[in-house]
Every structure is written in structure tokens, then in C-alpha cells.
Scaffold this motif. Sequence first.
Motif, PDB file in Angstrom:
ATOM      1  N   ASP A  34       0.831  -1.207   0.000  1.00 21.71           N
ATOM      2  CA  ASP A  34       0.000   0.000   0.000  1.00 21.71           C
ATOM      3  C   ASP A  34       0.863   1.254   0.000  1.00 21.71           C
ATOM      4  O   ASP A  34       0.556   2.224  -0.689  1.00 21.71           O
ATOM      5  N   PHE A  35       1.922   1.226   0.805  1.00 18.24           N
ATOM      6  CA  PHE A  35       2.830   2.375   0.915  1.00 18.24           C
ATOM      7  C   PHE A  35       4.262   1.907   0.653  1.00 18.24           C
ATOM      8  O   PHE A  35       4.688   0.878   1.195  1.00 18.24           O
ATOM      9  N   ILE A  36       4.971   2.673  -0.153  1.00 19.26           N
ATOM     10  CA  ILE A  36       6.403   2.444  -0.339  1.00 19.26           C
ATOM     11  C   ILE A  36       7.131   3.666   0.190  1.00 19.26           C
ATOM     12  O   ILE A  36       6.918   4.786  -0.291  1.00 19.26           O
ATOM     13  N   VAL A  37       7.942   3.456   1.209  1.00 21.56           N
ATOM     14  CA  VAL A  37       8.722   4.534   1.817  1.00 21.56           C
ATOM     15  C   VAL A  37      10.131   4.463   1.259  1.00 21.56           C
ATOM     16  O   VAL A  37      10.821   3.436   1.428  1.00 21.56           O
ATOM     17  N   ALA A  43      13.447  10.483   9.147  1.00 25.69           N
ATOM     18  CA  ALA A  43      11.991  10.594   9.069  1.00 25.69           C
ATOM     19  C   ALA A  43      11.331   9.328   8.553  1.00 25.69           C
ATOM     20  O   ALA A  43      10.264   8.925   9.035  1.00 25.69           O
ATOM     21  N   GLY A  44      11.929   8.682   7.552  1.00 27.27           N
ATOM     22  CA  GLY A  44      11.282   7.569   6.875  1.00 27.27           C
ATOM     23  C   GLY A  44      10.929   6.419   7.794  1.00 27.27           C
ATOM     24  O   GLY A  44       9.860   5.805   7.668  1.00 27.27           O
ATOM     25  N   ASN A  45      11.813   6.095   8.716  1.00 24.15           N
ATOM     26  CA  ASN A  45      11.545   4.980   9.629  1.00 24.15           C
ATOM     27  C   ASN A  45      10.363   5.257  10.545  1.00 24.15           C
ATOM     28  O   ASN A  45       9.609   4.345  10.902  1.00 24.15           O
ATOM     29  N   ILE A  46      10.208   6.511  10.940  1.00 25.79           N
ATOM     30  CA  ILE A  46       9.077   6.874  11.795  1.00 25.79           C
ATOM     31  C   ILE A  46       7.772   6.711  11.023  1.00 25.79           C
ATOM     32  O   ILE A  46       6.814   6.104  11.511  1.00 25.79           O
ATOM     33  N   VAL A  47       7.739   7.248   9.806  1.00 27.26           N
ATOM     34  CA  VAL A  47       6.529   7.143   8.998  1.00 27.26           C
ATOM     35  C   VAL A  47       6.178   5.679   8.753  1.00 27.26           C
ATOM     36  O   VAL A  47       5.029   5.256   8.918  1.00 27.26           O
ATOM     37  N   ALA A  48       7.174   4.891   8.368  1.00 29.77           N
ATOM     38  CA  ALA A  48       6.922   3.479   8.063  1.00 29.77           C
ATOM     39  C   ALA A  48       6.417   2.724   9.279  1.00 29.77           C
ATOM     40  O   ALA A  48       5.441   1.961   9.208  1.00 29.77           O
ATOM     41  N   ALA A  49       7.077   2.909  10.421  1.00 30.70           N
ATOM     42  CA  ALA A  49       6.684   2.185  11.628  1.00 30.70           C
ATOM     43  C   ALA A  49       5.297   2.598  12.105  1.00 30.70           C
ATOM     44  O   ALA A  49       4.497   1.752  12.529  1.00 30.70           O
ATOM     45  N   ARG A  50       4.989   3.887  12.034  1.00 30.76           N
ATOM     46  CA  ARG A  50       3.667   4.341  12.469  1.00 30.76           C
ATOM     47  C   ARG A  50       2.572   3.860  11.512  1.00 30.76           C
ATOM     48  O   ARG A  50       1.484   3.479  11.953  1.00 30.76           O
ATOM     49  N   LEU A  51       2.833   3.862  10.207  1.00 33.07           N
ATOM     50  CA  LEU A  51       1.837   3.353   9.267  1.00 33.07           C
ATOM     51  C   LEU A  51       1.578   1.872   9.504  1.00 33.07           C
ATOM     52  O   LEU A  51       0.445   1.390   9.383  1.00 33.07           O
ATOM     53  N   VAL A  57      -2.774  -2.470   6.312  1.00 33.16           N
ATOM     54  CA  VAL A  57      -1.935  -1.967   5.218  1.00 33.16           C
ATOM     55  C   VAL A  57      -0.592  -2.692   5.238  1.00 33.16           C
ATOM     56  O   VAL A  57      -0.160  -3.213   6.270  1.00 33.16           O
ATOM     57  N   ARG A  58       0.059  -2.696   4.059  1.00 33.94           N
ATOM     58  CA  ARG A  58       1.398  -3.265   3.949  1.00 33.94           C
ATOM     59  C   ARG A  58       2.354  -2.155   3.540  1.00 33.94           C
ATOM     60  O   ARG A  58       2.056  -1.347   2.646  1.00 33.94           O
ATOM     61  N   VAL A  59       3.503  -2.133   4.193  1.00 29.22           N
ATOM     62  CA  VAL A  59       4.487  -1.067   4.011  1.00 29.22           C
ATOM     63  C   VAL A  59       5.817  -1.678   3.607  1.00 29.22           C
ATOM     64  O   VAL A  59       6.273  -2.662   4.210  1.00 29.22           O
ATOM     65  N   THR A 296       4.680  -0.903  -7.605  1.00 28.35           N
ATOM     66  CA  THR A 296       3.676   0.149  -7.530  1.00 28.35           C
ATOM     67  C   THR A 296       3.008   0.114  -6.166  1.00 28.35           C
ATOM     68  O   THR A 296       2.638  -0.950  -5.671  1.00 28.35           O
ATOM     69  N   ALA A 297       2.877   1.287  -5.570  1.00 29.35           N
ATOM     70  CA  ALA A 297       2.152   1.409  -4.305  1.00 29.35           C
ATOM     71  C   ALA A 297       0.678   1.632  -4.603  1.00 29.35           C
ATOM     72  O   ALA A 297       0.333   2.454  -5.462  1.00 29.35           O
ATOM     73  N   SER A 298      -0.184   0.947  -3.894  1.00 30.27           N
ATOM     74  CA  SER A 298      -1.615   1.122  -4.151  1.00 30.27           C
ATOM     75  C   SER A 298      -2.144   2.432  -3.586  1.00 30.27           C
ATOM     76  O   SER A 298      -3.157   2.956  -4.064  1.00 30.27           O
ATOM     77  N   LYS A 299      -1.454   2.989  -2.597  1.00 27.75           N
ATOM     78  CA  LYS A 299      -1.911   4.234  -1.987  1.00 27.75           C
ATOM     79  C   LYS A 299      -0.924   5.389  -2.241  1.00 27.75           C
ATOM     80  O   LYS A 299      -1.272   6.355  -2.917  1.00 27.75           O
ATOM     81  N   GLU A 300       0.300   5.314  -1.702  1.00 26.00           N
ATOM     82  CA  GLU A 300       1.241   6.425  -1.825  1.00 26.00           C
ATOM     83  C   GLU A 300       2.674   5.940  -1.874  1.00 26.00           C
ATOM     84  O   GLU A 300       3.020   4.909  -1.279  1.00 26.00           O
ATOM     85  N   VAL A 301       3.483   6.731  -2.547  1.00 24.61           N
ATOM     86  CA  VAL A 301       4.930   6.669  -2.403  1.00 24.61           C
ATOM     87  C   VAL A 301       5.329   7.814  -1.481  1.00 24.61           C
ATOM     88  O   VAL A 301       4.914   8.962  -1.689  1.00 24.61           O
TER      89      VAL A 301
END
Length: 601
Positions: A34-37, A43-51, A57-59, A296-301
Amino acid sequence: MFPKQTLFFLCLLATSALATVFTSPAQLQGNQYDFIVVGSGTAGNIVAARLAESRNVRVLVIEAGRDNEGYQSELIKIPFLGPQASPKTSFDWNYTTVPQAALNNQAIPYPRGYVLGGSSSINYMVYTRCAVDDYDRFARVAGDDGWSWKKMVPYAIKQEKHVPPNDGHDETGQYDPSIHGTRGPLLTSLPGFSTDIDQRVLATTQELSAEFPFNLDINSGNPLGVGWMHSTVGNALRSSSATAYLQPALATRHNIDLLMNTQVTKLFQTGRSGGLPVFRGVEFGTGPGAPLFRLTASKEVILSAGAIGTPQILMLSGIGDPAELRSVGVTPVVSLPEVGKNLQDHPLVPIQWNANSTQTMDPILRDPAVFSAAMDEYNVNKTGRLANNGVSNHMSFFRLPRNSPILRRYGDPTAGPRSPHYELAFGNGFFTTSQPLPSSGSYVSIINVVVAPTSRGAITLASNSPWDHPLIDPKLLNSAYDLAVMVESVKAAKRFAAAHAWDGYITGPYADAVGTTTDAGIVDYIRKWGTTIKHPFCTAAVSKEPGKGVVDGKLLVKKLRGVRVVDASVFPFIPAGHPQAPVLIIAERAADVIKAAWNLH
């Protein structure tokens, strides 16, 4: 026998229904996310872990660099060794700037983390939230009050776990516990090794209180004055976004995966929506000549590749200034001329004095026997100098006087009255990132930093190859204002060192500092030894104004869909302090913004 990092990853792989750590992009075939970080940095690790807290969802996190275990990993674990983690190591991208005109045309090393945790794994671990005014200005420029100090403080509390100093001393009067978190994932602490300059620094705040007042806690939103320094250190180890967020998520969640040693080469368009191109595709590989892969991310990159990597990826994707892109053979797709522009950084100039002391950190830097003894103490007890941040126990921030001719001539670029113009930090030994270390002697250092610079540079593509480093031009001390403030900072440092508290301890200036008795002499010194404190910002800046900036108030890239930026590049102005904490805090709220956008719980 397996190396430690291999055992770690095998354990993860063997854990039923938990995260997978991929070491080759070929292993990803058939996976959907769903999300590709992009970037496992500050910053990226925080966003990924919180998502990944949202189970439905799959990150995927893609990191160009290495793991934070294994070969030489003590450099990014043992706090005192942090300055040795870069440059010219496997933890560093090993960038170099273009020649800097204000620094005698020197091209200088420009460290950035090439490792899980990004620059939070190689920085000096300084934790300063900066001023109320810095956040409130961010909120005004973004057009979103959610980025204001009042709204962001809860995120700072949420993510922090203040722990006792490593030496167990009584912290009373050294910080304000009411404004620090105690249950978050990120460990912070006060200095755990006292030095023989600590009391002299504090005595100077009493003797010269009008100019150098004591500040109980520089993380209160008002950093002005001299205070004890918080570091992202706990239990005698560095606390990074990798150790605090990514690794715990990988070890406990089934819906987050990591792909290491793999560089994102560009984003690709996956369709159109509402008349705008959609860029939910990510292309990546392991090096020149190696096969390229796509997902491809289904929601966001979510781009979290930092103030250098994020604009480089955008430009390689055809998103940027069309004329500049064409000049290097990239076909423009989206016209966003400010991608890569507005690069800001904090210039640094160290100055040293000879010290009448046998207790400085100098012997540990040059005597193998002294270092070995310190390492033995660390390994046995997790105490001593190596368990502590090796930069400073105290730091300070100041504004120019209201009647300063510099402000009258150039105006005030700070975010407000609580936001400083310059910083002084105090080192118990010869601290430098630009000078050769002396082979003998004892020293005390003051590090000077212009924290509200007006110089703005740029990141531009050197070619259309993702494997070529971009051209990095921070234009350090390029403006007359920045140079004038640095001169005033050095003068302030000299006044601080001239206090009676230093009588008998400081015996005279070191080497080139002898010539800093006039403004012209100070300028010569600055141009010779000035460098970066390694704080690049603002290259994909937020703006609420149409036609300006790169991202909107929700950090979504303008003029397209499917891409959000969460890293230091989105700040419209560089925070006036060590900006690790603001990036960490911004990332916490960004994760909630993303969750709200997709109705995640």
C-alpha cells in the motif's frame, strides 16, 4: 559462523508472519504494498513504523545503504565515536560540495547517512527542538496550523523517552522534566560524563549573565541562553530512528518489510487522475549495469530520502525545472522549478584555546593506550567517556542585540524573537571537523554556528544517471549577512573565554586563532576553517502559495498525485538549531496526516 547482522536477519526471516528483510530486489517479485517509503532515514523509519501500526496496510521501506549492524558498527553505536562515522566510511554517501566561494573555493565533504537510520545513525546525536517561532513559521508558510509549536509538542512528548544519564548523577536543575516524554521509543539523556570545563561554563553564565544567561532547558521552545545538552543517547548507546522505530517494527509486525542495499532510481507515472499525472511507481536497482526493478504502491509513495536524495529522485523522474532537466537529458513531465532549490545549511567554524589541564578529551583522540583503556571501561561497565556524546556537555543559542548594525542593514531573517541568530557549543578538548588534530597539548574549543542563515544554494543533477552524485552547492557563508553574524559569533566566543572563570585554565589562543584580534583576521580565519555542520534542508519546500514550493501543507508533491515528501527537504526555512529533533517530530505528525488521509486506525 554467521556474522551478527546475518543472524539478526535470519531470525527475522524465520519468525512466522512477521517482517521480511530483503537483501536483493529480485526477492520482491509478486509482492504488493500500500505504501512504499523511499529511505530508512531520520523521518522515513518513523513514517513506516507508524503506518504499520494499521494492520490492514502493507508497508515497504527501500534503503540504498547498508545495515546498522556488522562491520565497524561500533562507530554508530558507541556515542563518543559518532564523529568518526563520517566521512569516508561505509556509513556515508561520501558526497562532496562544489567549490565554496566564501571558503576560499574549497570543495568540502558533505556527509549523509548511507545506513539504516540515515543521518540519525551518523550525526552527533544532539537533540534540540528549536524555537516556538520556527514551528509557527512553518505552519504559516504551509497554511496548516497543525505544524505549529502548540500542536507539535504532543508529538515531541509522544516520541521521547528521557532516561537517566549514564553516570547516574542527580539531574535536578539541569533540565525541566515536565516538558520531556518518558514513554516514547526515542531515548534521550543529559551528559553522562562530567568534564572539568562544566563548572567553568556554568560560572561564566553567572559572571556574564547579561550576555550569556543560563537556560534550564533549551528544549522548552525558548532555546536562548546556555543549557545542558540533550542527546539521543540511552543505555550507553546511540538511539536512532532505526533502533527506536524501524527495528522494533520489523521484529513485531507482519505488515512492514525492508529492502536494503537498493537505490531508488526514479519514480514512474502510473496513470492520470483529475487531470494530473499519478506517480505511484518506484524503480530501483543495486548499481550501474545491474537490472532495474519496479513496484507500484496502491496508496502512496513517500519520499524520505533526505534533502539531497529526495530532489535528486524527483528530478530523475522528470519533476523539476524543465530547462535544467533537458540540459542533462531528462524528459520533463511535471514543471516544479523549485525542486532542488533553496538549499540551506548551517555553517560552522571551530575555534580553540590552549588549556592548562590533563583532563581534556585530547589524549583519547591520539593515544592508543588511553583509548584502549576507555574502551575496556565501556565494554565492562558501559560507563566512562565513550558512553557519552563526545562533542559537548553544554550548548547555547543567542540573538544579536536589537540595535545591531547587522540587523539594521540586512534585516532579521529569524522566525521570531525566541529564535536565535547563532550558536556556541563548548568542547572539552580540540573539537574540529575541518582542521588537522594537533599531536600534543590540551585544548578547549568553542564551536560557532550561524543557525539562521540567509544563503541559499541548490541540488542539481550532474547527469541523467541515478548513480552519479548530484551537484551540491550549499553556498556556505555566501551572503554578507551570514559572514557578519559568524564574525559576531566568534567575537562572542572570545568574550566567553575571557571571563574570569577561565583564569588559569585558558592560557592563550591556539595557532591560527592568534590572528582573530580584528574583524579582518576573523574573516580570514573563517574562510580558512569554515565548513558545514551537516544540516541540509529546504530542497522540496512546503508552500501554501500556488506556483511556489514543491509540496503543499499536507506534504503532497504539487501538480501530481500519489507522492508525499517527509524529510528535511520540506522545511521552508532551516530550523535555528540542531534540526534532528524537528525532523523527528515532523515525521510523527506526518504519519498521522497520512493515516487520516486514508482513514487508517
